[in-house]
Design a protein around this motif. Structure first.
Motif, PDB file in Angstrom:
ATOM      1  N   SER A 186      -7.651  -8.731   5.288  1.00 22.18           N
ATOM      2  CA  SER A 186      -7.734  -7.692   4.283  1.00 22.18           C
ATOM      3  C   SER A 186      -8.299  -6.520   5.076  1.00 22.18           C
ATOM      4  CB  SER A 186      -8.693  -8.098   3.167  1.00 22.18           C
ATOM      5  OG  SER A 186     -10.024  -8.102   3.651  1.00 22.18           O
TER       6      SER A 186
ATOM      7  N   THR B 275       0.826  -1.211   0.000  1.00 22.33           N
ATOM      8  CA  THR B 275       0.000   0.000   0.000  1.00 22.33           C
ATOM      9  C   THR B 275       0.860   1.261   0.000  1.00 22.33           C
ATOM     10  OG1 THR B 275      -1.774  -1.128   1.160  1.00 22.33           O
ATOM     11  CG2 THR B 275      -1.755   1.274   1.309  1.00 22.33           C
TER      12      THR B 275
ATOM     13  N   GLY C 105      -3.325  -4.083   4.797  1.00 24.34           N
ATOM     14  CA  GLY C 105      -2.387  -3.197   4.101  1.00 24.34           C
ATOM     15  C   GLY C 105      -2.968  -1.809   3.914  1.00 24.34           C
TER      16      GLY C 105
HETATM   17  C1  PLP Z   1      -1.813 -11.967   0.660  1.00 30.43           C
HETATM   18  C2  PLP Z   1      -2.326 -10.622   1.052  1.00 30.43           C
HETATM   19  N1  PLP Z   1      -2.350 -10.288   2.346  1.00 30.43           N
HETATM   20  C3  PLP Z   1      -2.808  -9.083   2.756  1.00 30.43           C
HETATM   21  C4  PLP Z   1      -3.273  -8.139   1.856  1.00 30.43           C
HETATM   22  C5  PLP Z   1      -3.763  -6.817   2.365  1.00 30.43           C
HETATM   23  O1  PLP Z   1      -5.077  -6.518   1.987  1.00 30.43           O
HETATM   24  P1  PLP Z   1      -5.698  -5.076   2.142  1.00 30.43           P
HETATM   25  O2  PLP Z   1      -4.957  -4.158   1.270  1.00 30.43           O
HETATM   26  O3  PLP Z   1      -7.132  -5.241   1.814  1.00 30.43           O
HETATM   27  O4  PLP Z   1      -5.539  -4.673   3.564  1.00 30.43           O
HETATM   28  C6  PLP Z   1      -3.258  -8.463   0.488  1.00 30.43           C
HETATM   29  C7  PLP Z   1      -3.742  -7.499  -0.516  1.00 30.43           C
HETATM   30  O5  PLP Z   1      -3.736  -7.678  -1.695  1.00 30.43           O
HETATM   31  C8  PLP Z   1      -2.769  -9.736   0.076  1.00 30.43           C
HETATM   32  O6  PLP Z   1      -2.750 -10.088  -1.224  1.00 30.43           O
END
Ligand code: PLP
Length: 377
Positions: free
Chosen positions: A224, A49, A243
């Protein structure tokens, strides 16, 4: 209340510019850390991010145990800056990738680098590469909790892969991991919550099945941004990997996961033309705002971002360097005005800029380089 950037004179700003409200960023990081403390889970934030050392340092100061990334190139730049525990949450396939992985391990022998496996073949290739170098690689079994991207299905298929991995010399099994990215396609906050509950439940049930078969002590990693407050609160979950929460964006607002006020990352843009009373053109196009109409390929959003303080304006189309915005014919917006946009998806916006301009509550400015920008390999 004046927007933060208005503490400086309009002429101080060159545009388009990606700005971060430091106070909002800190509040988002602290809120997630407090949530994790309340539920006794470790935070391993996904740094795709922000791709910025300074923000990861703030996450670490708030208790993050390490970081998650998708690319070896991202892992590399964060290890160079001193990260000590890195999870590359992406299937590493092919001899070039494995060579690069083990070269990283050789360069940073003090650091822990973890990755994921989702098939016996991929796990065996990793194991063989590790054994041939006399190493043991910590791995998570990636489970598909509904996104239908990578991952083995929960229950018996995941349990079977766990037992395969356990037997492979060269791999050290950490636990079960999933990412409920399908929550981005949810139709309501209730559906997001259901997906979050399911995200955790399918891993907890798989771990229980494995415990019955004598495989105990597995960690469970979820997360997520939309689902984490549900999935991360489930007992037996040990780690969360949100993220986007550091910034939030218009997608999170639409999903009910954040308010516009919590959105820490904005694009500052200038009105460069008003060819008709009802149409303005801004200097932020697709090369600044990115083209997402939502995350994970969803297109739930009507425009290309929210213009702060102008709820009725719609950024209806983007070309590379221009944004075309519909406004009310009697809107007071003039050529030369600065506008602040909450982008649809903060992550690709960051990947398009070399630096973030960070504005403190008192108007002080800092420039933070996006060190992992463009690390697509
Ligand atoms: C394996 C994995 N973990 C965590 C995340 C973090 O997700 P978010 O951005 O929705 O918080 C992602 C996002 O693509 C991911 O692919």
């Amino acid at each position: 209340m004046a927007e933060l950037w208005q503490l400086l004179t309009e002429e101080d700003w060159d545009t388009p510019q990606v700005i971060v409200h430091r106070g909002k960023l800190l509040a988002n990081i602290e809120a997630m850390a407090a949530f994790a403390n309340r539920h006794g889970v470790r935070v391993r934030p996904h740094v795709k991010t922000h791709k910025t050392w300074e923000i990861f340092a703030l996450q670490q100061a708030a208790g993050a145990v390490g970081l998650t990334c998708a690319k070896l190139g991202e892992a590399d730049v964060f290890l160079q800056r001193g990260a000590t525990s890195v999870l590359v949450a992406y299937p590493l396939v092919g001899s070039r990738k494995l060579e690069r992985l083990f070269a990283l391990l050789a360069r940073f022998p003090e650091a822990e680098v973890q990755t994921i496996v989702d098939s016996p073949e991929q796990a065996a290739a990793l194991a063989q590469a590790a054994v041939s170098r006399g190493l043991e690689l910590p791995v998570w079994v990636k489970v598909d909790s509904g996104l239908r991207r990578v991952g083995v299905l929960p229950g018996a298929p995941a349990a079977k892969l766990v037992r395969v991995v356990q037997k492979l010399a060269g791999l050290r099994l950490l636990g079960l991991l999933t990412h409920a990215g399908h929550a981005y396609g949810a139709a309501s906050p209730e559906q997001v919550a259901e997906i979050g509950a399911q995200e955790a439940a399918c891993l907890v049930e798989t771990a229980a099945m494995l415990a019955d078969q004598g495989v105990a002590g597995l960690h469970i990693s979820v997360g997520s941004t939309p689902t984490v407050r549900v999935s991360g609160a489930v007992p037996d979950v040990t780690e969360i990997r949100p993220g986007n929460y550091v910034f939030y964006d218009a997608t999170q607002v639409q999903l009910g996961a954040a308010t516009p006020d919590q959105c820490a990352l904005r694009v500052l843009t200038r009105v460069v033309a008003r060819p008709e009373p009802g149409r303005i053109v801004i200097d932020a196009g697709a090369k600044t705002l990115a083209l997402d109409k939502g995350a994970h390929g969803s297109d739930a959003l009507a425009g290309h971002g929210l213009i702060v303080g102008h709820a009725d304006a719609v950024i209806e189309r983007l070309s590379e360097e221009h944004g075309v915005v519909q406004i009310a014919a009697d809107s007071p917006i003039r050529v030369g005005d600065l506008l602040e946009i909450i982008p649809n998806h903060a992550c690709p916006v960051v990947n398009l800029t070399d630096e973030l301009t960070v504005i403190g509550e008192d108007g002080t400015l800092e420039t933070w380089p996006v060190i992992a920008r463009g690390k697509v390999r």
